[in-house]
Design a protein around this motif. Structure first.
Motif, mmCIF file in Angstrom:
data_model
loop_
_atom_site.group_PDB
_atom_site.id
_atom_site.type_symbol
_atom_site.label_atom_id
_atom_site.label_comp_id
_atom_site.label_asym_id
_atom_site.label_seq_id
_atom_site.Cartn_x
_atom_site.Cartn_y
_atom_site.Cartn_z
ATOM 1 N N GLY A 118 0.812 -1.227 0.000
ATOM 2 C CA GLY A 118 0.000 0.000 0.000
ATOM 3 C C GLY A 118 0.839 1.268 0.000
ATOM 4 O O GLY A 118 2.076 1.224 -0.024
ATOM 5 N N THR A 119 0.158 2.413 0.068
ATOM 6 C CA THR A 119 0.838 3.707 0.006
ATOM 7 C C THR A 119 1.725 3.935 1.232
ATOM 8 O O THR A 119 2.789 4.532 1.123
ATOM 9 C CB THR A 119 -0.211 4.832 -0.086
ATOM 10 O OG1 THR A 119 -1.088 4.535 -1.173
ATOM 11 C CG2 THR A 119 0.429 6.178 -0.319
ATOM 12 N N TYR A 133 -1.976 12.026 -12.150
ATOM 13 C CA TYR A 133 -2.232 10.904 -11.231
ATOM 14 C C TYR A 133 -1.697 9.586 -11.823
ATOM 15 O O TYR A 133 -1.192 8.731 -11.103
ATOM 16 C CB TYR A 133 -3.738 10.854 -10.995
ATOM 17 C CG TYR A 133 -4.344 9.680 -10.265
ATOM 18 C CD1 TYR A 133 -3.677 9.002 -9.257
ATOM 19 C CD2 TYR A 133 -5.656 9.285 -10.574
ATOM 20 C CE1 TYR A 133 -4.293 7.943 -8.589
ATOM 21 C CE2 TYR A 133 -6.275 8.244 -9.910
ATOM 22 C CZ TYR A 133 -5.587 7.575 -8.935
ATOM 23 O OH TYR A 133 -6.194 6.539 -8.279
ATOM 24 N N ASN A 183 -1.747 -3.936 -4.717
ATOM 25 C CA ASN A 183 -0.795 -2.828 -4.581
ATOM 26 C C ASN A 183 -1.443 -1.469 -4.770
ATOM 27 O O ASN A 183 -2.467 -1.348 -5.434
ATOM 28 C CB ASN A 183 0.299 -3.004 -5.650
ATOM 29 C CG ASN A 183 -0.282 -3.092 -7.057
ATOM 30 O OD1 ASN A 183 -0.930 -4.090 -7.382
ATOM 31 N ND2 ASN A 183 -0.083 -2.068 -7.832
ATOM 32 N N GLN A 184 -0.741 -0.449 -4.183
ATOM 33 C CA GLN A 184 -1.043 0.935 -4.535
ATOM 34 C C GLN A 184 -0.845 1.025 -6.054
ATOM 35 O O GLN A 184 0.131 0.512 -6.591
ATOM 36 C CB GLN A 184 -0.095 1.898 -3.803
ATOM 37 C CG GLN A 184 1.393 1.603 -3.998
ATOM 38 C CD GLN A 184 2.313 2.731 -3.544
ATOM 39 O OE1 GLN A 184 1.980 3.887 -3.715
ATOM 40 N NE2 GLN A 184 3.460 2.391 -2.972
ATOM 41 N N ARG A 185 -1.774 1.691 -6.729
ATOM 42 C CA ARG A 185 -1.689 1.722 -8.187
ATOM 43 C C ARG A 185 -0.925 2.982 -8.647
ATOM 44 O O ARG A 185 -0.688 3.880 -7.852
ATOM 45 C CB ARG A 185 -3.109 1.689 -8.760
ATOM 46 C CG ARG A 185 -3.927 0.518 -8.195
ATOM 47 C CD ARG A 185 -5.408 0.687 -8.388
ATOM 48 N NE ARG A 185 -5.885 1.924 -7.818
ATOM 49 C CZ ARG A 185 -7.082 2.437 -8.039
ATOM 50 N NH1 ARG A 185 -7.930 1.812 -8.815
ATOM 51 N NH2 ARG A 185 -7.447 3.576 -7.487
ATOM 52 N N GLU A 186 -0.574 3.019 -9.892
ATOM 53 C CA GLU A 186 0.021 4.195 -10.585
ATOM 54 C C GLU A 186 1.458 4.543 -10.175
ATOM 55 O O GLU A 186 2.190 5.155 -10.952
ATOM 56 C CB GLU A 186 -0.832 5.479 -10.415
ATOM 57 C CG GLU A 186 -2.249 5.370 -10.918
ATOM 58 C CD GLU A 186 -3.225 5.030 -9.799
ATOM 59 O OE1 GLU A 186 -2.861 5.154 -8.616
ATOM 60 O OE2 GLU A 186 -4.350 4.621 -10.110
ATOM 61 N N THR A 220 -5.648 5.781 2.527
ATOM 62 C CA THR A 220 -4.950 7.063 2.382
ATOM 63 C C THR A 220 -5.848 8.010 1.589
ATOM 64 O O THR A 220 -6.067 9.165 1.937
ATOM 65 C CB THR A 220 -3.636 6.853 1.604
ATOM 66 O OG1 THR A 220 -2.965 5.731 2.145
ATOM 67 C CG2 THR A 220 -2.762 8.073 1.691
ATOM 68 N N GLY A 221 -6.358 7.484 0.470
ATOM 69 C CA GLY A 221 -7.382 8.194 -0.300
ATOM 70 C C GLY A 221 -8.691 7.444 -0.140
ATOM 71 O O GLY A 221 -8.788 6.533 0.700
ATOM 72 N N PHE A 242 -11.855 5.552 -2.608
ATOM 73 C CA PHE A 242 -12.075 5.122 -3.973
ATOM 74 C C PHE A 242 -13.416 4.384 -4.050
ATOM 75 O O PHE A 242 -13.575 3.326 -3.451
ATOM 76 C CB PHE A 242 -10.922 4.213 -4.423
ATOM 77 C CG PHE A 242 -9.582 4.911 -4.353
ATOM 78 C CD1 PHE A 242 -9.096 5.634 -5.427
ATOM 79 C CD2 PHE A 242 -8.841 4.888 -3.172
ATOM 80 C CE1 PHE A 242 -7.882 6.312 -5.344
ATOM 81 C CE2 PHE A 242 -7.620 5.552 -3.080
ATOM 82 C CZ PHE A 242 -7.136 6.277 -4.171
ATOM 83 N N ASP A 268 -5.144 -2.362 -5.860
ATOM 84 C CA ASP A 268 -5.793 -2.499 -4.548
ATOM 85 C C ASP A 268 -7.284 -2.141 -4.534
ATOM 86 O O ASP A 268 -8.070 -2.778 -3.830
ATOM 87 C CB ASP A 268 -5.015 -1.757 -3.451
ATOM 88 C CG ASP A 268 -4.848 -0.272 -3.680
ATOM 89 O OD1 ASP A 268 -5.405 0.275 -4.653
ATOM 90 O OD2 ASP A 268 -4.137 0.360 -2.864
ATOM 91 N N GLN A 269 -7.677 -1.144 -5.323
ATOM 92 C CA GLN A 269 -9.099 -0.775 -5.274
ATOM 93 C C GLN A 269 -9.977 -1.789 -6.003
ATOM 94 O O GLN A 269 -11.108 -2.067 -5.589
ATOM 95 C CB GLN A 269 -9.305 0.640 -5.832
ATOM 96 C CG GLN A 269 -8.503 1.676 -5.062
ATOM 97 C CD GLN A 269 -8.720 1.573 -3.557
ATOM 98 O OE1 GLN A 269 -9.844 1.357 -3.101
ATOM 99 N NE2 GLN A 269 -7.664 1.720 -2.777
ATOM 100 N N TRP A 310 1.685 7.916 -6.657
ATOM 101 C CA TRP A 310 0.453 8.344 -7.338
ATOM 102 C C TRP A 310 -0.002 9.734 -6.914
ATOM 103 O O TRP A 310 -0.606 10.469 -7.694
ATOM 104 C CB TRP A 310 -0.655 7.296 -7.130
ATOM 105 C CG TRP A 310 -1.020 7.016 -5.692
ATOM 106 C CD1 TRP A 310 -0.410 6.128 -4.862
ATOM 107 C CD2 TRP A 310 -2.075 7.612 -4.925
ATOM 108 N NE1 TRP A 310 -1.018 6.135 -3.629
ATOM 109 C CE2 TRP A 310 -2.051 7.028 -3.639
ATOM 110 C CE3 TRP A 310 -3.063 8.560 -5.201
ATOM 111 C CZ2 TRP A 310 -2.951 7.371 -2.634
ATOM 112 C CZ3 TRP A 310 -3.972 8.916 -4.200
ATOM 113 C CH2 TRP A 310 -3.900 8.329 -2.943
HETATM 114 O O1 G3P Z 1 -4.776 4.819 -6.830
HETATM 115 C C1 G3P Z 1 -4.106 4.855 -5.602
HETATM 116 C C2 G3P Z 1 -4.566 3.758 -4.701
HETATM 117 O O2 G3P Z 1 -4.389 2.528 -5.319
HETATM 118 C C3 G3P Z 1 -3.881 3.853 -3.352
HETATM 119 O O3 G3P Z 1 -4.536 3.101 -2.421
HETATM 120 O O4 G3P Z 1 -5.037 2.202 -0.212
HETATM 121 O O5 G3P Z 1 -2.677 2.681 -0.799
HETATM 122 O O6 G3P Z 1 -4.294 4.532 -0.411
HETATM 123 P P1 G3P Z 1 -4.098 3.133 -0.846
#
Ligand code: G3P
Length: 500
Positions: free
Chosen positions: A13-14, A136, A82-85, A268-269, A271, A246-247, A104
């Motif tokens: 994750g982030t 992004y 995983n955290q994307r991007e 963190t964000g 979605f 992850d989303q 991201w």
């Molecule tokens: O697009 C960003 C997202 O995948 C981050 O997710 O849960 O690590 O904040 P998270």
């Protein structure tokens, strides 16, 4: 016990990396977690050290296996999520990243976007990828890396460097790294790069040319569900059954398998994803179109997504940068000491504004201050910001999909905050429902990997695991809700204007 089998999920994750072990009932039997450093070298820049993240993977996987008391042979599959991007470039021969990963949330590409718009019509990008032209996504980040160092561009063009989002970086390392590691990604992660065509599910030559990305740097795009290879490190011989952003993983973990099913994850964000089945639904209200998952050679499933950059990240900022609270949980305690926000609103546009506004230049605002306002009112406004941002994307979802949700399934770390969940039900005017297992990102990755190897027979078996833990119903006076929404919308307008 030795004969019992499990599935492992690796959630990069982030803010942290976790390995969780699940049994056949979807019950988590062990979890190991480590945070990594956040680097903020300049305003708007956010970086991660990919080598640090890989070393954390090497720690948490054996820890989780040992906590669960399982041998690698008892784990039937790994699911990677995983955290994307977030964009990593590394050397094919040494295996070392050429610099820090661009996260991201990072807004350094804002000026570059106008240059890209000169090379390709932004409407063409959206038609091919389902994404608006904004920093992004990985494509502009990768172009920034290549544009800012001639040597890196030359080496990239000579085939010496590899690009990947975190799933690719980790899978390459898990499967042997410089000794034959697999350079792969999956359709959900690839759909966030701005380089993949949503219809062909392959790298799009027009986009590669516009973003000046050498094809040889890119991973092979695989399906989400299906064994891609076997681990070599840090535990050998476990099939990697799924790779999933992850989303999209949490949509799967909520068992929202069918068109019309939605969820919102608060990490963190935040979605909000709506499964649109095999239909590619184009948004005209600021949502993005993304791949939800793909099983083997079957047609892909898609989703409409409302991405909000800052949710729990605002609470962490109040703790780490302002010292307003000592622990994240204290935000609820502090906010609960007052009955309302005292007239103040916080718009956390730390990475510009994401859905549905998409203004990379916007900056955060705190408005409505009078001498009456205390830190408790600000704490309340901090929580309300997550609720109102969800309302903004829900409105867009309603307009695009003509869908009025009867309830909203939620998950993620912030959903333990009961005050926030009540606020959410109030501002959305629908019941908010949280499942027993709120860590649906890891669960979804485990489900996807387990299905790939036949650990679970079908999706029905997974649906049976879903259990409601709590539900919040709207209680607010409708006139007050709409007055507050008007004030929030005005505050967003200020954040929107501030960066111009
Ligand atoms: O697009 C960003 C997202 O995948 C981050 O997710 O849960 O690590 O904040 P998270």
């Amino acid at each position: 016990m030795v004969s019992e089998k499990f599935v492992a999920a690796l959630d990069q994750g982030t803010t942290s990396t976790r390995c969780m072990i699940f049994d056949v009932h979807g019950t988590m039997v062990a979890m190991a977690q480590r945070e990594h450093h956040q680097h903020y070298p300049r305003p708007g820049w956010v970086e991660h050290d990919a080598a640090e993240i890989w070393s954390i993977v090497r720690q948490v996987v054996p820890m989780a296996f040992s906590d669960a008391g399982v041998e690698p042979g008892q784990v039937v599959a790994f699911g990677i999520t995983n955290q994307r991007e977030t964009t990593v470039v590394w050397d094919r021969i040494t295996g070392r990243p050429v610099g820090r990963a661009i996260v991201w949330q990072d807004t350094r590409t804002t000026d570059l976007l106008a240059e890209i718009a000169g090379d390709i019509d932004p409407a063409e990008i959206t038609a091919r990828t389902g994404l608006p032209l904004t920093g992004y996504f990985s494509g502009p980040k990768l172009r920034w890396i290549l544009d800012h160092d001639e040597n890196i561009r030359a080496r990239g063009e000579r085939g010496e460097l590899m690009f990947g989002t975190m799933d690719s970086w980790i899978t390459w390392n898990l499967t042997g790294g410089i000794n034959g590691g697999l350079h792969v990604t999956d359709v959900t992660n690839a759909s966030r790069t701005m380089l993949m065509n949503l219809e062909t599910l392959d790298w799009d030559p027009v986009l590669l040319q516009a973003l000046r990305v050498p094809r040889s740097m890119l991973p092979e795009i695989r399906s989400t569900i299906g064994v891609v290879g076997h681990t070599v490190h840090p535990v050998p011989g476990v099939p990697i059954g799924a790779i999933i952003g992850d989303q999209q993983a949490s949509l799967f973990g909520q068992t929202a398998f069918d068109a019309g099913e939605a969820k919102c994850t608060f990490g963190t964000g935040s979605f909000l994803l709506l499964n649109t089945g095999q239909d590619i639904v184009r948004s005209s209200h600021g949502l993005i179109t993304t791949v939800a998952h793909r099983v083997g050679d079957e047609p892909a499933h898609y989703a409409l997504e409302g991405s909000v950059a800052v949710a729990g990240g605002l609470v962490a900022w109040c703790r780490d940068s302002l010292g307003l609270i000592r622990t994240a949980a204290e935000i609820e305690t502090l906010a609960a000491t007052v009955p309302d926000n005292g007239g103040c609103y916080v718009v956390p546009a730390f990475s510009g504004l994401f859905a549905p506004h998409w203004n990379p230049s916007a900056q955060g605002v705190l408005v409505g201050l009078t001498a009456f306002v205390t830190k408790a009112h600000i704490a309340r406004a901090v929580l309300e910001a997550s609720a109102w941002q969800t309302r903004d994307v829900m409105e867009a979802m309603r307009a695009d999909a003509r869908l009025s949700a009867r309830s909203l399934a939620v998950d993620g770390g912030m959903t333990t905050d009961n005050l926030l969940m009540q606020m959410l039900a109030d501002v959305l005017d629908v019941p908010v429902v949280r499942p027993m297992m709120a860590e649906t990102v890891a669960l979804g990755a485990a489900y996807a990997a387990g299905l790939a190897v036949g650990y679970w027979p079908d999706r029905q078996a997974l649906r049976r695991n879903w259990q409601r833990a709590a539900e919040w119903r709207p209680t607010i006076d409708p006139a007050r809700r709409e007055a507050e929404y008007a004030a929030w919308t005005a505050a967003v307008g200020l954040a929107d204007a501030w960066g111009h």
